[in-house]
Every structure is written in structure tokens, then in C-alpha cells.
Design a protein around this motif. Structure first.
Motif, mmCIF file in Angstrom:
data_model
loop_
_atom_site.group_PDB
_atom_site.id
_atom_site.type_symbol
_atom_site.label_atom_id
_atom_site.label_comp_id
_atom_site.label_asym_id
_atom_site.label_seq_id
_atom_site.Cartn_x
_atom_site.Cartn_y
_atom_site.Cartn_z
ATOM 1 N N GLU A 83 0.782 -1.208 -0.151
ATOM 2 C CA GLU A 83 -0.113 0.013 -0.008
ATOM 3 C C GLU A 83 0.933 1.240 0.005
ATOM 4 O O GLU A 83 1.818 1.299 0.616
ATOM 5 N N LEU A 84 0.351 2.180 -0.784
ATOM 6 C CA LEU A 84 1.015 3.527 -0.839
ATOM 7 C C LEU A 84 0.053 4.380 -0.685
ATOM 8 O O LEU A 84 -0.846 4.459 -1.492
ATOM 9 N N LEU A 85 0.122 5.503 0.181
ATOM 10 C CA LEU A 85 -0.918 6.553 0.274
ATOM 11 C C LEU A 85 -0.435 7.992 -0.390
ATOM 12 O O LEU A 85 0.677 8.219 -0.220
ATOM 13 N N VAL A 86 -1.370 8.397 -1.072
ATOM 14 C CA VAL A 86 -1.079 9.548 -1.844
ATOM 15 C C VAL A 86 -1.725 11.056 -1.325
ATOM 16 O O VAL A 86 -3.007 10.915 -1.050
ATOM 17 N N ILE A 101 -4.810 6.244 -10.289
ATOM 18 C CA ILE A 101 -3.377 6.256 -9.885
ATOM 19 C C ILE A 101 -2.587 5.017 -10.670
ATOM 20 O O ILE A 101 -3.269 4.051 -10.813
ATOM 21 N N HIS A 102 -1.444 5.042 -11.291
ATOM 22 C CA HIS A 102 -0.680 4.103 -11.772
ATOM 23 C C HIS A 102 0.637 4.176 -11.737
ATOM 24 O O HIS A 102 1.058 5.146 -11.218
ATOM 25 N N ALA A 103 1.396 3.003 -11.776
ATOM 26 C CA ALA A 103 2.988 3.020 -11.477
ATOM 27 C C ALA A 103 3.317 1.929 -12.291
ATOM 28 O O ALA A 103 2.902 1.249 -12.988
ATOM 29 N N THR A 135 -6.565 12.417 0.863
ATOM 30 C CA THR A 135 -5.373 11.205 0.784
ATOM 31 C C THR A 135 -6.134 10.084 0.160
ATOM 32 O O THR A 135 -7.317 9.815 0.337
ATOM 33 N N PHE A 136 -5.563 9.576 -0.723
ATOM 34 C CA PHE A 136 -5.762 8.331 -1.660
ATOM 35 C C PHE A 136 -4.742 7.278 -1.485
ATOM 36 O O PHE A 136 -3.789 7.324 -1.422
ATOM 37 N N PRO A 137 -5.196 5.876 -1.275
ATOM 38 C CA PRO A 137 -4.685 4.768 -1.352
ATOM 39 C C PRO A 137 -4.381 4.158 -2.767
ATOM 40 O O PRO A 137 -5.243 4.525 -3.658
ATOM 41 N N TYR A 138 -3.332 3.618 -2.743
ATOM 42 C CA TYR A 138 -2.836 2.920 -3.936
ATOM 43 C C TYR A 138 -2.296 1.778 -3.603
ATOM 44 O O TYR A 138 -1.070 1.436 -2.777
ATOM 45 N N LEU A 139 -2.894 0.683 -3.891
ATOM 46 C CA LEU A 139 -2.734 -0.705 -3.681
ATOM 47 C C LEU A 139 -2.112 -1.418 -5.090
ATOM 48 O O LEU A 139 -2.600 -1.299 -6.065
#
Length: 255
Positions: A83-86, A101-103, A135-139
Motif C-alpha cells: 500500500e502507498l498513500l498519496v 493512480i498508476h505506477a 489522501t488516496f490509497p494505492y494498492l
């Protein structure tokens, strides 16, 4: 010489601390920001169109921050979800609508070498009002077949302001991919084996020194064993010789 070689091997296995190339916040700072309620989150499939990484830039007045919650070392187990929080701060005069959100994962020494495109996470009805931080989560999850080691993660967030698309790179730094589901890793097994080998080597060296010391020659005193010749034995040995006869004649003259 063996100890020097082992020390070099240990130094090569040391992993440097990841270096952040973008602004990040602590867990407490991100937790204190406002989380937009009512926004739906979905996983985007391969057929879903997202913004291209080329030609888009951040909107003036929009800042991003990021944090790996409860993961200061940025360790990502292979095949497991991370998990990464933005954190997104809108200082524009219009509301901001978050789209996705993408990576992607790259080799640390060459960003043109793409290792893996990670999950694209889409948001529905997610907006950030003016002068608000959300804040938005990114899994995401890296491939379970990925070799453990250091990789560069490039993460982006896509949004619209007045129907104009923008994109912010909120993280561009190093993560450490580790083996999942166990305490022992290839590196830990190697280090344990190397430590045992060093202990065995030192034990054999000490044993050899002790054996060499114990084999030093000891000084011994020579004892001469001789025989004591008595006068009677001498007379018996000289009996019948000219010397015995001369002694006998001398003794008779004295009488």
C-alpha cells in the motif's frame, strides 16, 4: 586472506537505504489530512484508457506527498499486495477530480528498462475541493517471480481541473523487493553459511596452533650408566700376567 575475501563479500551484500527523489510525509502527517468520503475505487483492466505519461504535467497549485504506511524501509514482498498513500493538496480556484493512480517498475540504473507495469487504480466521484488536502490509497503488487533486490518505482496520479487533464509524479524512488512468506531468504542463508564457514576456519586455525605448540621437543638429561671395578675383580683379571707376577715378587721382597 580468507578473512579479507569474506569481508568484501559481506560489504557487497549490504543494501543502501532508499533515496527519495520526491517530497514525502510521515504517517502522522498523511493520517491528519482529510480523506474524501464517498469516492469509489476500482481496479482498471487492460482495456481501460488512462492518460499517457507523455505530454502531461502537474497543474500549478497542486502538490502531492506520499508515504508507505508502517513501512519505513519501503519493503515490498514479491507477489503480495503493498500500500502507498498519496496526499493531494488543491490550491487551485476550482475543484479537482481524481481519475486514476498508476505506477511502473524500472531498473535502478536505467529507467528506460521497464520491469513491470503495475496496477492501474481508478477512482469514481473522487474530488478535492479548493484549499483542501485529501489522501488516496494505492494498492499494488509486484510479480511473485521477480528477483529480490532494489528497483525504482515511478508512481503517477491523474486528475482533471475544469475538464483539463493533468498528471503528477508523486513518487520516483527506490523500493526493496523481498521474498514473501518466510523469514529465510537467499541472502540470509548465504550470510548464515558464510558465518558458519568463518567459525569453522577460525576453529581449525586455533586447533593447528595448539597442535604445533604441543609438538615442540623436550630437553632430556642423559644418564650414564657405568660399572664399578673392584680390586678383587682387577686381581682376577690381571692374574697370570707379567704385571701380576712383578707385583707378587715385590710383595715377597718386602716381607
Amino acid at each position: 586472506m580468507v578473512i579479507r575475501v569474506c569481508a568484501v563479500l559481506l560489504a557487497l551484500l549490504l543494501v543502501g537505504a532508499p533515496v527519495l527523489q520526491v517530497q514525502c510525509q510521515s504517517d502522522e502527517d498523511v493520517a491528519a489530512t482529510e480523506v474524501i468520503e464517498g469516492s469509489d475505487v476500482g481496479i482498471v483492466g487492460d482495456d481501460t484508457q488512462v492518460f499517457s505519461d507523455v505530454g502531461l504535467g502537474p497543474a500549478p497549485g497542486v502538490d502531492t506527498v506520499c508515504v508507505f504506511p508502517k513501512n519505513a524501509g519501503k519493503l515490498v514482498p514479491a507477489g503480495e499486495e503493498a500500500e502507498l498513500l498519496v496526499g493531494l493538496h488543491n490550491d487551485v480556484e476550482s475543484p479537482l477530480h481524481v481519475l486514476a493512480i498508476h505506477a511502473s517498475l524500472h531498473l535502478p540504473f536505467d529507467h528506460q528498462m521497464l520491469v513491470q507495469n503495475l496496477t492501474v487504480q481508478e477512482f469514481y466521484n473522487a474530488s478535492v475541493p479548493v484549499s483542501t488536502q485529501a489522501t488516496f490509497p494505492y494498492l499494488f503488487a509486484v510479480s511473485k517471480y521477480l528477483q529480490p533486490g532494489s528497483f525504482d518505482l515511478v508512481a503517477r496520479i491523474d486528475y482533471e481541473i475544469d475538464q483539463q487533464p493533468y498528471q503528477n509524479v508523486f513518487y520516483n524512488g527506490t523500493i526493496e523487493v523481498v521474498e514473501a512468506g518466510g523469514f529465510l531468504t537467499i541472502e540470509s542463508v548465504f550470510l548464515v553459511t558464510l558465518g558458519v564457514a568463518l567459525l569453522v576456519f577460525l576453529g581449525l586455525w586455533a586447533y593447528g596452533q595448539i597442535q604445533q605448540f604441543s609438538k615442540k621437543p623436550k630437553r632430556s638429561t642423559k644418564v650414564e650408566v657405568g660399572t664399578k671395578t673392584t680390586e678383587a675383580d682387577m686381581d682376577e683379571w690381571l692374574k697370570g700376567t707379567a704385571y701380576a707376577q712383578s707385583l707378587s715378587s715385590k710383595s715377597k721382597k718386602k716381607k
